[in-house]
Design an enzyme around this catalytic site. Structure first.
Site: not given
Ligand code: FE
Length: 199
Positions: A104, A109
């Site tokens: 990410c 994420c």
């Molecule tokens: Fe993220």
């Protein structure tokens, strides 16, 4: 995530999190017991073993593999996995000539219901920038040497799509059961920074 010019000048993330939690509790916005339960669940109950079960099933069941690649979120739900940070799971499949790796670039994420909480290196700015800029070199440094003819695809996870790697099934595992196969699959293999070894 803000890049402070001199991050050493700022208190550690842990201190800041504790201060924030204390403030939220004081204002009655957060129940500390609920928060502890939430963290404990993701540290102790949910972990890479969920993802490993998904991988092993996909290796032994071609129909499941097809459903998994078509709709990751629905297919992992079949095994009982879902919840926060697992709403939009996209499964990308390694082949002998294609290797997938997940990052990410913006923050961290990660498919929590399948892998638990992300490891620190996943959140490290060095990983997040280098895996995009020089993936082959970085993966080599992390212990994954890929042949020159293996193409690398870097997937940038976000709130919209949380990518999950279906690794190659190692040779010499033809006689193993689904449960035995799951034991071989590491968290790092499902992020794409390692290969699965036959044991
Ligand atoms: Fe993220």
């Amino acid at each position: 995530m803000t890049d402070y010019p001199h991050s050493a000048d700022y208190p550690s993330p842990q201190l800041r999190v504790e201060a924030l939690e204390a403030l939220l509790v004081e204002r009655g916005l957060v129940d500390p017991e609920m928060l502890d339960g939430f963290i404990s669940r993701y540290v102790n109950d949910v972990g890479p073993m969920n993802g490993a079960k998904v991988v092993a099933k996909a290796w032994v069941d071609p129909d499941y593999r097809k459903r998994l690649l078509e709709s990751g979120t629905d297919a992992v739900k079949e095994l009982g996995f879902g919840g926060p940070q697992g709403e939009h799971i996209v499964v990308v499949e390694n082949t002998p000539t294609l290797h997938n790796v997940v990052v990410c670039t913006l923050c961290s994420c990660y498919p929590w219901p399948l892998l638990g909480l992300p490891p620190n290196w996943y959140k490290d700015p060095a990983y997040r920038s280098r895996v995009v800029r020089e993936p082959r070199k970085l993966l080599g440094e992390m212990g994954l040497e890929l042949a020159d003819d293996v193409e690398i695809h870097v997937w940038d996870s976000s709130a919209e799509n949380r990518y999950f790697v279906l690794p190659n099934r190692p040779e010499g595992t033809e006689d193993l059961s689904e449960e035995e196969l799951a034991l071989l699959v590491s968290r790092d293999a499902m992020v794409g920074v390692a290969a699965v070894k036959a044991g």
